[in-house]
Design a protein around this motif. Structure first.
Motif, PDB file in Angstrom:
ATOM      1  N   LYS A 298       4.717  10.062  -7.111  1.00 45.05           N
ATOM      2  CA  LYS A 298       4.984   8.775  -8.350  1.00 45.05           C
ATOM      3  C   LYS A 298       6.341   8.219  -7.620  1.00 45.05           C
ATOM      4  O   LYS A 298       6.578   8.195  -6.740  1.00 45.05           O
ATOM      5  N   VAL A 299       6.571   7.400  -9.307  1.00 48.35           N
ATOM      6  CA  VAL A 299       6.856   6.451  -8.624  1.00 48.35           C
ATOM      7  C   VAL A 299       8.650   6.102  -8.358  1.00 48.35           C
ATOM      8  O   VAL A 299       8.638   5.824  -7.225  1.00 48.35           O
TER       9      VAL A 299
ATOM     10  N   PHE B  78       1.061  -1.439  -0.179  1.00 50.20           N
ATOM     11  CA  PHE B  78       0.010   0.263   0.113  1.00 50.20           C
ATOM     12  C   PHE B  78       0.665   1.208   0.002  1.00 50.20           C
ATOM     13  O   PHE B  78       1.913   0.673   0.542  1.00 50.20           O
ATOM     14  N   TYR B  79       0.262   2.120  -0.406  1.00 45.86           N
ATOM     15  CA  TYR B  79       1.689   3.539  -1.016  1.00 45.86           C
ATOM     16  C   TYR B  79       0.496   4.856  -1.209  1.00 45.86           C
ATOM     17  O   TYR B  79      -0.943   4.687  -1.148  1.00 45.86           O
TER      18      TYR B  79
ATOM     19  N   LEU C 245       8.402   8.197  -4.443  1.00 46.62           N
ATOM     20  CA  LEU C 245       8.532   6.585  -3.671  1.00 46.62           C
ATOM     21  C   LEU C 245       9.838   6.191  -3.549  1.00 46.62           C
ATOM     22  O   LEU C 245      10.195   5.973  -2.181  1.00 46.62           O
ATOM     23  N   LEU C 246      10.482   5.587  -4.165  1.00 47.98           N
ATOM     24  CA  LEU C 246      11.775   5.271  -4.306  1.00 47.98           C
ATOM     25  C   LEU C 246      12.965   6.019  -3.847  1.00 47.98           C
ATOM     26  O   LEU C 246      13.209   5.461  -3.059  1.00 47.98           O
ATOM     27  N   LYS C 247      13.267   7.137  -4.005  1.00 47.03           N
ATOM     28  CA  LYS C 247      13.758   8.153  -3.419  1.00 47.03           C
ATOM     29  C   LYS C 247      13.583   8.359  -1.828  1.00 47.03           C
ATOM     30  O   LYS C 247      14.527   7.998  -0.458  1.00 47.03           O
TER      31      LYS C 247
ATOM     32  N   LEU D  20       8.995   4.834 -13.770  1.00 45.36           N
ATOM     33  CA  LEU D  20       9.425   5.955 -13.037  1.00 45.36           C
ATOM     34  C   LEU D  20       8.494   7.260 -12.517  1.00 45.36           C
ATOM     35  O   LEU D  20       8.655   7.577 -11.652  1.00 45.36           O
ATOM     36  N   THR D  21       8.107   7.808 -14.097  1.00 41.53           N
ATOM     37  CA  THR D  21       7.621   8.754 -13.592  1.00 41.53           C
ATOM     38  C   THR D  21       6.198   9.101 -13.646  1.00 41.53           C
ATOM     39  O   THR D  21       5.294   9.819 -13.386  1.00 41.53           O
TER      40      THR D  21
END
Length: 294
Positions: A92-93, A86-87, A96-98, A123-124
């Protein structure tokens, strides 16, 4: 050396069953399977191991450290993919990953791009616009971006299409070759069969067995099918070592564990039209364990 040591781990939800007396070890560099049907207690074991929920009794160690007391330190070295992710939908992907990477105090941007490329992840895009399968990919990248020493995966392939599953398996094998230890939980036997060296089987919150995959498949089980000319007495093959016996008209099938000569003597007494002796697949062995327990 054991990366994971679980000792008599028990988690009760009030009076309801969680898990009872779970004990097993995962060795360094191993891909270890943890298998059982949905609701057997796999996720509860993993969450308790990671001290996301606390045990009722028993203990667990990761990298030789107490999983509750040393949890913050241990978690820096672990990549975890829960069974459901869940996010925040508006992120943006890449953002979130950063954000995830910022917890590990190292530059993970190259690694994120590398993983996204393998998994074909855009990723965008906003999280909200992703399909279930793509959300799962975000979870995989999130779990692997800091190159963890221990990777814990809970039903990781649900939502991934078959082609993506293959890419994901290759990725895990690559991480394992680089030295990562992997705990892989699944209810799909073929996945475990493909990836793992050893497997723990769980049923209704209790451990049924811990075995090498090769031992489970070894010659101690044979799948025997016989086509005969004349019908035989129903109890003809009722001897020790015979399970899953089915007699339909002139077809007989069963699993056999024991001295092969004993069973062959019985078979040679029959008028045979055809005979098949095969290795059973893991699915059949697994069901045998479940029935034996029952």
């Amino acid at each position: 050396m054991n990366v994971i040591e679980i000792n008599n781990l028990t988690k009760m939800y009030g009076k309801s069953r969680g898990i009872t007396d779970i004990s097993f070890n995962v060795e360094e560099g191993e891909i270890f399977g943890f298998i059982g049907p949905n609701g057997a207690g796999k996720s509860t074991t993993i969450r308790t191991l990671l001290s996301l929920i606390y045990p009722t009794s028993g203990s667990a160690k990761i990298f030789g450290k107490d999983s509750v007391k040393d949890a913050p330190e241990i978690k820096k070295q672990i990549g975890y993919l829960p069974s459901e992710v869940f996010y925040y939908d508006n992120m943006k992907v890449m953002d979130l990953l950063k954000y995830s990477a910022s917890f590990y105090k190292k530059d993970c941007s190259k690694r994120i791009k590398y993983l996204a490329e393998i998994l074909d992840l855009d990723l965008t895009k906003k999280i909200d616009d992703l399909s279930l399968g793509n959300k799962k990919k975000v979870g995989i990248v999130q779990g692997l971006l800091h190159e963890p020493k221990l990777i814990i995966l809970d039903e990781p392939t649900s939502g991934l299409d078959p082609l993506m599953q293959q890419k994901f398996f290759h990725l895990l094998e690559e991480e394992n070759k680089k030295g990562a230890t992997i705990l892989f939980s699944s209810h799909i036997l073929s996945e475990v069969q493909r990836l793992c060296n050893r497997v723990a089987i769980i049923k209704e919150g209790k451990l049924v067995t811990v075995e090498k995959i090769s031992t489970l498949q070894e010659n101690n089980y044979k799948k025997i099918k016989i086509n005969i000319q004349k019908e035989i007495p129903k109890d003809y093959f009722q001897l020790e070592g015979v399970t899953k016996l089915e007699v339909k008209n002139n077809m007989i099938s069963f699993l056999y564990r024991g001295n092969i000569n004993t069973i062959l003597r019985l078979i040679t007494e029959l008028e045979i039209v055809n005979l098949w002796i095969e290795e059973p697949d893991l699915e059949e062995i697994f069901m045998h364990y479940y029935e034996k327990e029952a």
